[in-house]
Motif scaffolding. Structure first.
Motif, PDB file in Angstrom:
ATOM      1  N   LEU A 154     -36.672  31.239   4.405  1.00  0.00           N
ATOM      2  CA  LEU A 154     -36.195  32.540   3.942  1.00  0.00           C
ATOM      3  C   LEU A 154     -34.845  32.324   3.273  1.00  0.00           C
ATOM      4  O   LEU A 154     -33.931  31.740   3.863  1.00  0.00           O
ATOM      5  N   VAL A 155     -34.736  32.784   2.024  1.00  0.00           N
ATOM      6  CA  VAL A 155     -33.523  32.583   1.235  1.00  0.00           C
ATOM      7  C   VAL A 155     -32.840  33.917   0.989  1.00  0.00           C
ATOM      8  O   VAL A 155     -33.483  34.883   0.541  1.00  0.00           O
ATOM      9  N   ARG A 156     -31.548  33.982   1.301  1.00  0.00           N
ATOM     10  CA  ARG A 156     -30.749  35.140   0.904  1.00  0.00           C
ATOM     11  C   ARG A 156     -30.353  34.922  -0.541  1.00  0.00           C
ATOM     12  O   ARG A 156     -29.662  33.936  -0.868  1.00  0.00           O
ATOM     13  N   HIS A 189     -37.636  35.658 -11.542  1.00  0.00           N
ATOM     14  CA  HIS A 189     -38.154  34.386 -11.046  1.00  0.00           C
ATOM     15  C   HIS A 189     -37.169  33.232 -11.224  1.00  0.00           C
ATOM     16  O   HIS A 189     -37.473  32.110 -10.847  1.00  0.00           O
ATOM     17  N   GLU A 190     -35.987  33.505 -11.767  1.00  0.00           N
ATOM     18  CA  GLU A 190     -34.962  32.474 -11.903  1.00  0.00           C
ATOM     19  C   GLU A 190     -33.925  32.723 -10.807  1.00  0.00           C
ATOM     20  O   GLU A 190     -33.062  33.582 -10.952  1.00  0.00           O
ATOM     21  N   ALA A 191     -34.015  32.007  -9.681  1.00  0.00           N
ATOM     22  CA  ALA A 191     -33.246  32.429  -8.509  1.00  0.00           C
ATOM     23  C   ALA A 191     -32.596  31.280  -7.757  1.00  0.00           C
ATOM     24  O   ALA A 191     -33.070  30.145  -7.757  1.00  0.00           O
ATOM     25  N   SER A 192     -31.492  31.635  -7.094  1.00  0.00           N
ATOM     26  CA  SER A 192     -30.806  30.717  -6.195  1.00  0.00           C
ATOM     27  C   SER A 192     -30.322  31.499  -4.985  1.00  0.00           C
ATOM     28  O   SER A 192     -30.300  32.732  -4.995  1.00  0.00           O
ATOM     29  N   GLY A 193     -29.921  30.782  -3.957  1.00  0.00           N
ATOM     30  CA  GLY A 193     -29.418  31.451  -2.768  1.00  0.00           C
ATOM     31  C   GLY A 193     -29.160  30.484  -1.638  1.00  0.00           C
ATOM     32  O   GLY A 193     -29.003  29.275  -1.853  1.00  0.00           O
ATOM     33  N   THR A 194     -29.146  31.014  -0.424  1.00  0.00           N
ATOM     34  CA  THR A 194     -28.856  30.225   0.773  1.00  0.00           C
ATOM     35  C   THR A 194     -29.965  30.425   1.797  1.00  0.00           C
ATOM     36  O   THR A 194     -30.384  31.562   2.052  1.00  0.00           O
ATOM     37  N   ILE A 195     -30.439  29.338   2.380  1.00  0.00           N
ATOM     38  CA  ILE A 195     -31.478  29.423   3.415  1.00  0.00           C
ATOM     39  C   ILE A 195     -30.871  30.020   4.680  1.00  0.00           C
ATOM     40  O   ILE A 195     -29.851  29.542   5.188  1.00  0.00           O
ATOM     41  N   VAL A 196     -31.512  31.085   5.181  1.00  0.00           N
ATOM     42  CA  VAL A 196     -30.998  31.768   6.381  1.00  0.00           C
ATOM     43  C   VAL A 196     -31.981  31.724   7.544  1.00  0.00           C
ATOM     44  O   VAL A 196     -31.622  32.076   8.671  1.00  0.00           O
ATOM     45  N   ALA A 197     -33.220  31.308   7.302  1.00  0.00           N
ATOM     46  CA  ALA A 197     -34.205  31.167   8.376  1.00  0.00           C
ATOM     47  C   ALA A 197     -35.290  30.223   7.898  1.00  0.00           C
ATOM     48  O   ALA A 197     -35.539  30.094   6.687  1.00  0.00           O
ATOM     49  N   VAL A 198     -35.943  29.546   8.843  1.00  0.00           N
ATOM     50  CA  VAL A 198     -36.984  28.579   8.495  1.00  0.00           C
ATOM     51  C   VAL A 198     -38.209  28.791   9.370  1.00  0.00           C
ATOM     52  O   VAL A 198     -38.121  29.330  10.482  1.00  0.00           O
ATOM     53  N   GLY A 199     -39.359  28.342   8.846  1.00  0.00           N
ATOM     54  CA  GLY A 199     -40.590  28.397   9.613  1.00  0.00           C
ATOM     55  C   GLY A 199     -40.632  27.320  10.685  1.00  0.00           C
ATOM     56  O   GLY A 199     -39.782  26.414  10.729  1.00  0.00           O
ATOM     57  N   SER A 200     -41.656  27.397  11.519  1.00  0.00           N
ATOM     58  CA  SER A 200     -41.751  26.494  12.672  1.00  0.00           C
ATOM     59  C   SER A 200     -41.892  25.024  12.282  1.00  0.00           C
ATOM     60  O   SER A 200     -41.545  24.137  13.067  1.00  0.00           O
ATOM     61  N   GLY A 201     -42.383  24.772  11.062  1.00  0.00           N
ATOM     62  CA  GLY A 201     -42.570  23.393  10.625  1.00  0.00           C
ATOM     63  C   GLY A 201     -41.440  22.849   9.783  1.00  0.00           C
ATOM     64  O   GLY A 201     -41.553  21.750   9.218  1.00  0.00           O
TER      65      GLY A 201
END
Length: 343
Positions: free
Chosen positions: A38-40, A72-84
């Motif tokens: 999940l990217v903010r 569709h041209e995007a950047s950000g910061t990862i704030v959550a990840v999946g179980s894998g």
């Protein structure tokens, strides 16, 4: 130890309901699947396809029949990840490669995942895009970027990837001579990539003198106003970034025998081509559809200063100003507009 940020239950989203109808609304913050992050969202570039959907509600066979989030041209910061996914990725700044191929078809297995018939691509009906505070993407399509690269440039890795794909197809290398039609964002970015790949001459043509002047400051070595004769150039490759039939017809005769013609710009569904010239000079003619395996190269070009994308940014808008961002391109002085959902 990685700390997971506390996330809200809902997020703001700018959605297109129909042509000329954009509104800000609320949606639940999505939960990442096992292989997703999940990217903010920090920055989103406005593409011509976004504007086309806004103006017409469709692009060819892709029709907006239900609310659609553009961008569709995007950047950000990862704030959550999946179980894998390794939780250590939380907090990483990333550039988003906005697509999800099936990974199992013949094209995917050959490395041409951009041609996957089952592709899910951001902001292409019915897949939502990034004019939102948060988006999901497969973890390996969230590419880490160094802090030296701005949020805007990290978002513009997407159009940079188009330029890289075009130059790869054109076989641009040290000593190449290239002609590019169209001094808009893709044309200027492609000019920078061509120079970074070693081209010694980068000719660019356009109907706009201000855009030609800008291109000369950002990659191009020679500028030609549309209508000027080009046949004498005898370049190794012609890359059309305009989609304009007259520009394509003018560019093909400028290619040396056994040279390459690369069609990137979106224009008419069909056009007349100089078949005898193509046959007699054994020209290679092909198209570019998005990109594959380009993000590492793009990030490296930005990190070492070979390409400058921040110079292309001519406007910045908040998530509640998406309609203004989409119409800003009508201004001939506009080059690249950015939406900042996190602001």
């Amino acid at each position: 130890m990685t700390t997971t940020p506390v996330l809200p239950e809902t997020m703001r989203v700018s959605q297109l309901d129909a042509a000329h109808s954009v509104r800000l609304t609320e949606r639940p913050v999505p939960t990442p699947g096992a292989s997703e992050v999940l990217v903010r969202v920090a920055a989103v570039g406005v593409c011509g396809s976004d504007t086309h959907y806004y103006e017409h509600g469709r692009i060819g066979p892709f029709v907006v029949t239900a609310p659609l989030v553009l961008g569709h041209e995007a950047s950000g910061t990862i704030v959550a990840v999946g179980s894998g996914v390794d939780a250590a990725r939380i907090g990483s700044r990333v550039s988003i490669e906005p697509q999800k191929p099936c990974r199992a078809c013949e094209q995917c297995k050959a490395g041409r995942y951009n041609l996957c018939a089952a592709m899910e691509f951001f902001a292409t009906p019915p897949i939502d895009g990034a004019f939102a505070e948060y988006v999901l993407i497969e973890q390996d399509f969230a590419h880490d970027v160094p802090d030296s690269i701005s949020d805007a440039s990290a978002a513009l890795v997407e159009p940079l990837s188009v330029g890289i794909a075009a130059c790869h197809k054109a076989e641009v290398t040290a000593g190449s001579r290239v002609l590019i039609a169209g001094a808009g964002p893709i044309g200027v970015i492609t000019a920078q990539v061509a120079r970074a790949f070693g081209a010694v001459e980068v000719h660019i043509s356009d109907v706009s003198e201000p855009r030609l002047a800008f291109a000369l400051q950002h990659g191009a070595t020679h500028a030609h106003l549309a209508g000027a004769p080009l046949e004498h150039l005898a370049v190794d490759a012609f890359i059309d970034a305009s989609g304009a039939a007259p520009a394509i017809r003018a560019g093909i005769p400028a290619v040396r025998p056994a040279g390459r013609v690369i069609l990137v710009g979106l224009g008419a569904d069909s056009l007349e081509m100089p078949v005898n010239l193509i046959q007699n000079n054994e020209l290679w003619v092909t198209g570019v559809f998005r990109y594959a395996n380009t993000w590492p190269t793009a990030i490296a070009l930005l990190a070492n200063g070979s390409v400058n994308l921040d110079a292309l940014v001519t406007g910045s808008f908040g998530l509640d100003e998406v309609e203004a961002a989409l119409t800003a391109s009508r201004d001939g002085a506009s080059m690249k507009t950015i939406v900042t959902p996190a602001s």
